[in-house]
Design a protein around this motif. Structure first.
Motif, PDB file in Angstrom:
ATOM      1  N   LYS A   1      55.480  45.394  39.564  1.00 41.09           N
ATOM      2  CA  LYS A   1      54.506  44.468  39.320  1.00 41.09           C
ATOM      3  C   LYS A   1      53.157  45.193  39.230  1.00 41.09           C
ATOM      4  CE  LYS A   1      52.624  39.934  39.291  1.00 41.09           C
ATOM      5  NZ  LYS A   1      52.928  38.560  39.362  1.00 41.09           N
TER       6      LYS A   1
ATOM      7  N   VAL B   1      49.178  44.929  39.018  1.00 45.88           N
ATOM      8  CA  VAL B   1      47.924  44.059  38.807  1.00 45.88           C
ATOM      9  C   VAL B   1      46.734  44.731  39.174  1.00 45.88           C
ATOM     10  CG1 VAL B   1      46.957  41.889  39.972  1.00 45.88           C
ATOM     11  CG2 VAL B   1      49.326  41.930  39.814  1.00 45.88           C
TER      12      VAL B   1
ATOM     13  N   SER C   1      46.733  33.384  42.250  1.00 46.26           N
ATOM     14  CA  SER C   1      47.110  33.927  41.122  1.00 46.26           C
ATOM     15  C   SER C   1      48.554  34.828  41.085  1.00 46.26           C
ATOM     16  CB  SER C   1      46.073  35.052  40.309  1.00 46.26           C
ATOM     17  OG  SER C   1      44.952  34.183  40.002  1.00 46.26           O
ATOM     18  N   LEU C   2      48.968  35.010  42.352  1.00 47.77           N
ATOM     19  CA  LEU C   2      50.190  35.656  42.492  1.00 47.77           C
ATOM     20  C   LEU C   2      51.275  35.046  42.704  1.00 47.77           C
ATOM     21  CD1 LEU C   2      48.857  38.876  44.494  1.00 47.77           C
ATOM     22  CD2 LEU C   2      49.349  38.714  42.166  1.00 47.77           C
TER      23      LEU C   2
ATOM     24  N   ALA D   1      49.759  44.604  32.324  1.00 51.49           N
ATOM     25  CA  ALA D   1      49.307  44.502  33.405  1.00 51.49           C
ATOM     26  C   ALA D   1      48.771  43.318  33.472  1.00 51.49           C
ATOM     27  CB  ALA D   1      48.548  45.502  33.965  1.00 51.49           C
ATOM     28  N   GLN D   2      48.740  42.656  34.740  1.00 52.00           N
ATOM     29  CA  GLN D   2      48.052  41.305  34.975  1.00 52.00           C
ATOM     30  C   GLN D   2      46.702  41.578  35.576  1.00 52.00           C
ATOM     31  OE1 GLN D   2      49.766  38.870  38.227  1.00 52.00           O
ATOM     32  NE2 GLN D   2      48.221  37.530  38.174  1.00 52.00           N
ATOM     33  N   THR D   3      45.745  41.049  35.446  1.00 50.56           N
ATOM     34  CA  THR D   3      44.288  41.269  35.914  1.00 50.56           C
ATOM     35  C   THR D   3      43.796  40.021  36.464  1.00 50.56           C
ATOM     36  OG1 THR D   3      43.380  40.372  33.732  1.00 50.56           O
ATOM     37  CG2 THR D   3      43.871  42.890  33.871  1.00 50.56           C
ATOM     38  N   ILE D   4      43.169  39.952  37.390  1.00 47.44           N
ATOM     39  CA  ILE D   4      42.689  38.871  38.109  1.00 47.44           C
ATOM     40  C   ILE D   4      41.166  39.022  38.260  1.00 47.44           C
ATOM     41  CG2 ILE D   4      42.559  37.574  40.441  1.00 47.44           C
ATOM     42  CD1 ILE D   4      45.627  38.409  40.491  1.00 47.44           C
TER      43      ILE D   4
ATOM     44  N   GLU E   1      45.479  44.145  30.232  1.00 48.88           N
ATOM     45  CA  GLU E   1      46.593  43.296  29.827  1.00 48.88           C
ATOM     46  C   GLU E   1      47.254  43.524  28.485  1.00 48.88           C
ATOM     47  OE1 GLU E   1      43.808  39.801  29.524  1.00 48.88           O
ATOM     48  OE2 GLU E   1      43.526  39.473  31.501  1.00 48.88           O
TER      49      GLU E   1
END
Length: 101
Positions: free
Chosen positions: A56, A58, A99-100, A85-88, A81
């Motif tokens: 994963k 991020v 968020s995780l 990939a996830q963005t925060i 994104e």
């Protein structure tokens, strides 16, 4: 007491590492060497933290309450994104934890 962006980054980094994440602080911009050469770092708009755990990926952009994401940062987050990939955008450690999970 209000935390600085650097303090928030450190809290997030320490927490994620304690949870088994591999975390890198990414720096954008440029540095001038002693010889007068300019060394380019990550491209402008690159998020502050790159985090990886068991496949994963991020990216986290850290801000204080008074700051907002720039257009260049927003553009970079969208590109990341699009590549899966996830963005925060994190104003606190709690933003990341929420968020995780």
């Amino acid at each position: 007491m209000k935390l600085s962006e650097h303090q928030i980054q450190n809290l997030i980094k320490q927490y994620l590492e304690s949870q088994g994440w591999f975390v890198l602080r990414l720096n954008s911009g440029a540095v001038l060497t002693k010889r007068g050469q300019v060394v380019r770092l990550c491209p402008a708009g690159t998020p502050d933290l790159f985090c990886l755990k068991k496949g994963k990926c991020v990216f986290i952009e850290v801000k204080t309450a008074k700051n907002k994401v720039t257009l260049l940062q927003d553009h970079m987050l969208k590109i990341i994104e699009e590549h899966g990939a996830q963005t925060i955008i994190a104003y606190s450690l709690e933003d990341v934890i929420g968020s995780l999970e």
